[in-house]
Enzyme design. Structure first.
Site, PDB file in Angstrom:
ATOM      1  CE  LYS A 179      23.141  69.711  58.052  1.00 38.77           C
ATOM      2  NZ  LYS A 179      21.755  69.945  58.365  1.00 38.77           N
ATOM      3  CE  LYS A 248      16.488  67.201  53.611  1.00 36.58           C
ATOM      4  NZ  LYS A 248      16.111  68.240  54.577  1.00 36.58           N
TER       5      LYS A 248
END
Length: 304
Positions: A179, A248
């Site tokens: 991811k 993030k």
């Protein structure tokens, strides 16, 4: 055999975290006929899914006490850790035996959650998703999954409610790495497309024509194909994903790369661009606001 199949379909599911991604995913589970218990701190988000047929619970723990399998869709590793191991956490669940984490939290946090739940004989499944809010609504997400192969096979029918499953291996953290690699590419596409488009427009090119040419040529990417036509050329800046969340993800990616000794010079520049976007446009800045920052610096507008 028939009895076993019936038992699998009768499993009760839970969903904790009904935000931009979690809300539509939970709604899809209800629409597919699954029994679903839900919790979110935002009562409006809960009400929206309950109106479609889900049952509200008072806490994440209450969801786990009422369900066999609990899905998580939460903003970061710190919150996942709290939900998993807090005083009222999933680790103490009386019923749930499987926690499927759809959040992007990085490999370290995933391994930590796995270890915490394993102590209580609950299996943590590392299963981040990609495809944006549109993909969550339409059920076209990519679901990257790391767990034992047999468990993946068992979960696949329900995961297909969200989109296409991809088996990444059995160790928690592997799906997170996949991811992060994906999101590094996505963020890089947004940042570099903003620079290229601003240069073209300021030189006198038409923004819409530029996008058409790039999408017909070798520069095509996820930003030119979708994000810029939808959110930048229109001036709406509404991709529906926060710049701080993109930051993030890139930060987690760089941390993993550094830990294993992979250079990321381009990635570092993209991270700084996302830092600047949140600093300039505020904590609620949209992912596409990266282009707004470049526009302001360049003194031009990338509009259709």
């Amino acid at each position: 055999m028939h009895h076993k199949e019936r038992k699998v379909t009768q499993k009760v599911y839970g969903f904790v975290g009904l935000g931009n991604m979690g809300g539509p995913m939970a709604a899809r589970l209800v629409a597919a006929g699954y029994t679903l218990h839900v919790y979110d701190r935002d009562q409006k988000a809960v009400d929206a899914v309950v109106a479609k047929g889900a049952t509200a619970q008072a806490s994440a723990r209450a969801v786990a006490d009422a369900s066999d399998v609990v899905f998580l869709s939460l903003p970061d590793g710190k919150i996942v850790n709290l939900v998993v191991s807090g005083d009222d956490g999933l680790a103490g669940a009386s019923r749930a035996k499987t926690v499927v984490d759809l959040s992007t939290i990085g490999p370290d946090a995933a391994r930590k959650a796995f270890a915490t739940l394993a102590e209580r004989s609950i299996t943590y499944v590392d299963a981040p998703i990609s495809g944006g809010v549109g993909g969550a609504v339409k059920g076209t997400l990519a679901v990257m999954v790391a767990c034992q192969q047999a468990l993946y096979d068992e979960l696949l029918p329900v995961l297909q409610t969200f989109g296409t499953g991809f088996y990444m291996g059995q160790d928690a953290g592997l799906a997170q790495v996949m991811k992060l690699a994906n999101n590094l590419l996505s963020a890089t596409a947004v940042a570099i497309t903003a620079e290229a488009m601003a240069m073209g427009v300021k030189s006198g090119l038409n923004a819409r024509t530029m996008i058409d040419v790039i999408n017909a040529g070798s520069g095509r990417n996820s930003a030119t194909a979708d994000k810029f036509p939808k959110a930048v050329l229109t001036g709406t800046f509404n991709v529906g994903f926060a710049a701080k969340l993109a930051h993030k993800d890139v930060r987690l990616c760089l941390a993993e790369a550094e830990a294993i000794g992979v250079p990321m010079m381009v990635g570092a520049a993209v991270r700084e661009m996302l830092v600047a976007t949140t600093a300039i446009c505020g904590p609620e800045a949209d992912y596409s606001d990266v282009a707004r920052v470049v526009e302001d610096w360049a003194g031009t507008k990338i509009r259709g």
